[in-house]
Motif scaffolding. Structure first.
Motif, PDB file in Angstrom:
ATOM      1  N   PHE A 154       0.845  -1.185   0.000  1.00 14.49           N
ATOM      2  CA  PHE A 154       0.000   0.000   0.000  1.00 14.49           C
ATOM      3  C   PHE A 154       0.885   1.241   0.000  1.00 14.49           C
ATOM      4  O   PHE A 154       1.596   1.507   0.952  1.00 14.49           O
ATOM      5  CB  PHE A 154      -0.915   0.022   1.228  1.00 14.49           C
ATOM      6  CG  PHE A 154      -1.888  -1.112   1.258  1.00 14.49           C
ATOM      7  CD1 PHE A 154      -3.025  -1.077   0.470  1.00 14.49           C
ATOM      8  CD2 PHE A 154      -1.671  -2.209   2.068  1.00 14.49           C
ATOM      9  CE1 PHE A 154      -3.921  -2.116   0.503  1.00 14.49           C
ATOM     10  CE2 PHE A 154      -2.573  -3.251   2.095  1.00 14.49           C
ATOM     11  CZ  PHE A 154      -3.696  -3.209   1.303  1.00 14.49           C
ATOM     12  N   LEU A 155       0.823   2.023  -1.055  1.00 13.14           N
ATOM     13  CA  LEU A 155       1.565   3.277  -1.147  1.00 13.14           C
ATOM     14  C   LEU A 155       0.593   4.413  -0.826  1.00 13.14           C
ATOM     15  O   LEU A 155      -0.155   4.866  -1.683  1.00 13.14           O
ATOM     16  CB  LEU A 155       2.172   3.435  -2.534  1.00 13.14           C
ATOM     17  CG  LEU A 155       3.084   2.283  -2.980  1.00 13.14           C
ATOM     18  CD1 LEU A 155       3.516   2.470  -4.410  1.00 13.14           C
ATOM     19  CD2 LEU A 155       4.281   2.184  -2.048  1.00 13.14           C
ATOM     20  N   LEU A 156       0.599   4.846   0.416  1.00 15.16           N
ATOM     21  CA  LEU A 156      -0.392   5.807   0.899  1.00 15.16           C
ATOM     22  C   LEU A 156       0.205   7.184   1.156  1.00 15.16           C
ATOM     23  O   LEU A 156      -0.235   7.905   2.033  1.00 15.16           O
ATOM     24  CB  LEU A 156      -1.032   5.261   2.183  1.00 15.16           C
ATOM     25  CG  LEU A 156      -1.711   3.895   2.052  1.00 15.16           C
ATOM     26  CD1 LEU A 156      -2.134   3.370   3.399  1.00 15.16           C
ATOM     27  CD2 LEU A 156      -2.891   3.987   1.119  1.00 15.16           C
ATOM     28  N   ASP A 157       1.192   7.583   0.364  1.00 16.82           N
ATOM     29  CA  ASP A 157       1.824   8.884   0.571  1.00 16.82           C
ATOM     30  C   ASP A 157       0.917  10.042   0.177  1.00 16.82           C
ATOM     31  O   ASP A 157       1.104  11.160   0.641  1.00 16.82           O
ATOM     32  CB  ASP A 157       3.121   8.968  -0.226  1.00 16.82           C
ATOM     33  CG  ASP A 157       4.129   7.935   0.232  1.00 16.82           C
ATOM     34  OD1 ASP A 157       4.054   7.511   1.402  1.00 16.82           O
ATOM     35  OD2 ASP A 157       4.985   7.556  -0.587  1.00 16.82           O
ATOM     36  N   TYR A 158      -0.056   9.803  -0.658  1.00 16.00           N
ATOM     37  CA  TYR A 158      -0.925  10.866  -1.159  1.00 16.00           C
ATOM     38  C   TYR A 158      -2.014  11.252  -0.167  1.00 16.00           C
ATOM     39  O   TYR A 158      -2.687  12.266  -0.347  1.00 16.00           O
ATOM     40  CB  TYR A 158      -1.579  10.441  -2.467  1.00 16.00           C
ATOM     41  CG  TYR A 158      -2.510   9.268  -2.304  1.00 16.00           C
ATOM     42  CD1 TYR A 158      -3.849   9.468  -2.029  1.00 16.00           C
ATOM     43  CD2 TYR A 158      -2.043   7.967  -2.407  1.00 16.00           C
ATOM     44  CE1 TYR A 158      -4.703   8.399  -1.855  1.00 16.00           C
ATOM     45  CE2 TYR A 158      -2.882   6.901  -2.242  1.00 16.00           C
ATOM     46  CZ  TYR A 158      -4.206   7.113  -1.959  1.00 16.00           C
ATOM     47  OH  TYR A 158      -5.049   6.056  -1.789  1.00 16.00           O
ATOM     48  N   THR A 159      -2.247  10.488   0.898  1.00 10.37           N
ATOM     49  CA  THR A 159      -3.381  10.740   1.790  1.00 10.37           C
ATOM     50  C   THR A 159      -3.260  12.048   2.555  1.00 10.37           C
ATOM     51  O   THR A 159      -4.268  12.589   2.995  1.00 10.37           O
ATOM     52  CB  THR A 159      -3.559   9.583   2.776  1.00 10.37           C
ATOM     53  OG1 THR A 159      -2.349   9.399   3.519  1.00 10.37           O
ATOM     54  CG2 THR A 159      -3.928   8.300   2.058  1.00 10.37           C
ATOM     55  N   ASP A 160      -2.052  12.567   2.725  1.00  7.52           N
ATOM     56  CA  ASP A 160      -1.908  13.852   3.415  1.00  7.52           C
ATOM     57  C   ASP A 160      -2.363  15.018   2.546  1.00  7.52           C
ATOM     58  O   ASP A 160      -2.678  16.089   3.067  1.00  7.52           O
ATOM     59  CB  ASP A 160      -0.452  14.065   3.844  1.00  7.52           C
ATOM     60  CG  ASP A 160      -0.012  13.058   4.881  1.00  7.52           C
ATOM     61  OD1 ASP A 160      -0.885  12.579   5.636  1.00  7.52           O
ATOM     62  OD2 ASP A 160       1.193  12.749   4.927  1.00  7.52           O
ATOM     63  N   GLU A 161      -2.405  14.821   1.245  1.00  5.45           N
ATOM     64  CA  GLU A 161      -2.793  15.884   0.315  1.00  5.45           C
ATOM     65  C   GLU A 161      -4.298  15.944   0.050  1.00  5.45           C
ATOM     66  O   GLU A 161      -4.768  16.883  -0.567  1.00  5.45           O
ATOM     67  CB  GLU A 161      -2.059  15.697  -1.009  1.00  5.45           C
ATOM     68  CG  GLU A 161      -0.559  15.730  -0.874  1.00  5.45           C
ATOM     69  CD  GLU A 161       0.145  15.299  -2.133  1.00  5.45           C
ATOM     70  OE1 GLU A 161      -0.530  15.078  -3.153  1.00  5.45           O
ATOM     71  OE2 GLU A 161       1.372  15.173  -2.087  1.00  5.45           O
ATOM     72  N   VAL A 162      -5.052  14.969   0.523  1.00  6.76           N
ATOM     73  CA  VAL A 162      -6.490  14.932   0.283  1.00  6.76           C
ATOM     74  C   VAL A 162      -7.166  15.948   1.201  1.00  6.76           C
ATOM     75  O   VAL A 162      -6.931  15.954   2.409  1.00  6.76           O
ATOM     76  CB  VAL A 162      -7.049  13.514   0.544  1.00  6.76           C
ATOM     77  CG1 VAL A 162      -8.557  13.493   0.436  1.00  6.76           C
ATOM     78  CG2 VAL A 162      -6.436  12.521  -0.407  1.00  6.76           C
ATOM     79  N   SER A 163      -7.995  16.813   0.620  1.00  3.88           N
ATOM     80  CA  SER A 163      -8.738  17.774   1.445  1.00  3.88           C
ATOM     81  C   SER A 163     -10.190  17.316   1.536  1.00  3.88           C
ATOM     82  O   SER A 163     -10.827  17.030   0.525  1.00  3.88           O
ATOM     83  CB  SER A 163      -8.648  19.175   0.865  1.00  3.88           C
ATOM     84  OG  SER A 163      -9.280  19.227  -0.382  1.00  3.88           O
ATOM     85  N   PHE A 164     -10.686  17.230   2.744  1.00  3.16           N
ATOM     86  CA  PHE A 164     -12.048  16.762   2.946  1.00  3.16           C
ATOM     87  C   PHE A 164     -13.064  17.884   2.820  1.00  3.16           C
ATOM     88  O   PHE A 164     -14.181  17.676   2.370  1.00  3.16           O
ATOM     89  CB  PHE A 164     -12.178  16.080   4.310  1.00  3.16           C
ATOM     90  CG  PHE A 164     -11.528  14.745   4.342  1.00  3.16           C
ATOM     91  CD1 PHE A 164     -12.201  13.623   3.912  1.00  3.16           C
ATOM     92  CD2 PHE A 164     -10.225  14.603   4.755  1.00  3.16           C
ATOM     93  CE1 PHE A 164     -11.594  12.386   3.901  1.00  3.16           C
ATOM     94  CE2 PHE A 164      -9.615  13.371   4.763  1.00  3.16           C
ATOM     95  CZ  PHE A 164     -10.301  12.266   4.332  1.00  3.16           C
ATOM     96  N   PHE A 165     -12.684  19.084   3.237  1.00  6.15           N
ATOM     97  CA  PHE A 165     -13.578  20.227   3.183  1.00  6.15           C
ATOM     98  C   PHE A 165     -12.964  21.304   2.292  1.00  6.15           C
ATOM     99  O   PHE A 165     -11.747  21.395   2.180  1.00  6.15           O
ATOM    100  CB  PHE A 165     -13.823  20.780   4.592  1.00  6.15           C
ATOM    101  CG  PHE A 165     -14.450  19.772   5.504  1.00  6.15           C
ATOM    102  CD1 PHE A 165     -15.796  19.484   5.418  1.00  6.15           C
ATOM    103  CD2 PHE A 165     -13.689  19.107   6.449  1.00  6.15           C
ATOM    104  CE1 PHE A 165     -16.379  18.548   6.246  1.00  6.15           C
ATOM    105  CE2 PHE A 165     -14.258  18.172   7.281  1.00  6.15           C
ATOM    106  CZ  PHE A 165     -15.612  17.883   7.187  1.00  6.15           C
ATOM    107  N   PRO A 166     -13.788  22.135   1.657  1.00 11.60           N
ATOM    108  CA  PRO A 166     -13.230  23.187   0.807  1.00 11.60           C
ATOM    109  C   PRO A 166     -12.433  24.198   1.633  1.00 11.60           C
ATOM    110  O   PRO A 166     -12.829  24.563   2.733  1.00 11.60           O
ATOM    111  CB  PRO A 166     -14.446  23.834   0.166  1.00 11.60           C
ATOM    112  CG  PRO A 166     -15.638  23.301   0.851  1.00 11.60           C
ATOM    113  CD  PRO A 166     -15.236  22.122   1.644  1.00 11.60           C
ATOM    114  N   ASN A 167     -11.309  24.598   1.107  1.00 15.22           N
ATOM    115  CA  ASN A 167     -10.488  25.622   1.749  1.00 15.22           C
ATOM    116  C   ASN A 167      -9.940  26.537   0.668  1.00 15.22           C
ATOM    117  O   ASN A 167     -10.368  26.492  -0.474  1.00 15.22           O
ATOM    118  CB  ASN A 167      -9.377  24.981   2.599  1.00 15.22           C
ATOM    119  CG  ASN A 167      -8.531  24.005   1.813  1.00 15.22           C
ATOM    120  OD1 ASN A 167      -8.435  24.097   0.596  1.00 15.22           O
ATOM    121  ND2 ASN A 167      -7.925  23.060   2.500  1.00 15.22           N
ATOM    122  N   GLU A 168      -8.979  27.375   1.025  1.00 13.96           N
ATOM    123  CA  GLU A 168      -8.467  28.347   0.060  1.00 13.96           C
ATOM    124  C   GLU A 168      -7.694  27.701  -1.089  1.00 13.96           C
ATOM    125  O   GLU A 168      -7.558  28.283  -2.155  1.00 13.96           O
ATOM    126  CB  GLU A 168      -7.586  29.392   0.747  1.00 13.96           C
ATOM    127  CG  GLU A 168      -6.426  28.828   1.519  1.00 13.96           C
ATOM    128  CD  GLU A 168      -6.771  28.411   2.935  1.00 13.96           C
ATOM    129  OE1 GLU A 168      -5.953  27.696   3.529  1.00 13.96           O
ATOM    130  OE2 GLU A 168      -7.829  28.759   3.444  1.00 13.96           O
TER     131      GLU A 168
END
Length: 93
Positions: free
Chosen positions: A56-70
Motif C-alpha cells: 500500500f503506497l499511501l503517501d498521497y493521503t496527506d494531500e487529500v482535502s475533505f472540506f473546501p479551503n483556500e
C-alpha cells in the motif's frame, strides 16, 4: 466517506434495515465495509505501511482535502464531490 447509513434510513423510508434478512445483511455489508476500509487507509496509514511496506503506497493521503479551503474548490474536495454525486443519484433515482 464514512457511511451515512443511519441518515439514509430516515431520508429514504422505503429502505429498511432488517438484521435477520440475508439480502439486508449483504446490502449492509457492501455499504459499510468500503467506508471502513477508506477510514482505516486514511487514519491508520502508518500502521498499514509498517505491516505491508511495499503493498500500500499511501503517501498521497496527506494531500487529500475533505472540506473546501483556500487551496481547493467545493467540487475538488471529498465532501463537495460526495454531495454532488449523491444529489445526482437521488434525482435520477
Amino acid at each position: 466517506a464514512c457511511g451515512p447509513l443511519l441518515g439514509a434510513c430516515f431520508i429514504l423510508p422505503f429502505v429498511c434495515c432488517l438484521f435477520h434478512d440475508i439480502n439486508t445483511l449483504s446490502d449492509l455489508f457492501i455499504h459499510i465495509f468500503p467506508p471502513m476500509v477508506a477510514f482505516t487507509l486514511k487514519w491508520e496509514s502508518a500502521e498499514i505501511q509498517q505491516a505491508w511496506p511495499n503493498i500500500f503506497l499511501l503517501d498521497y493521503t496527506d494531500e487529500v482535502s475533505f472540506f473546501p479551503n483556500e487551496s481547493s474548490s467545493f467540487f475538488s474536495c471529498v465532501v463537495g464531490s460526495t454531495i454532488t454525486l449523491y444529489l445526482v443519484w437521488f434525482v435520477l433515482f
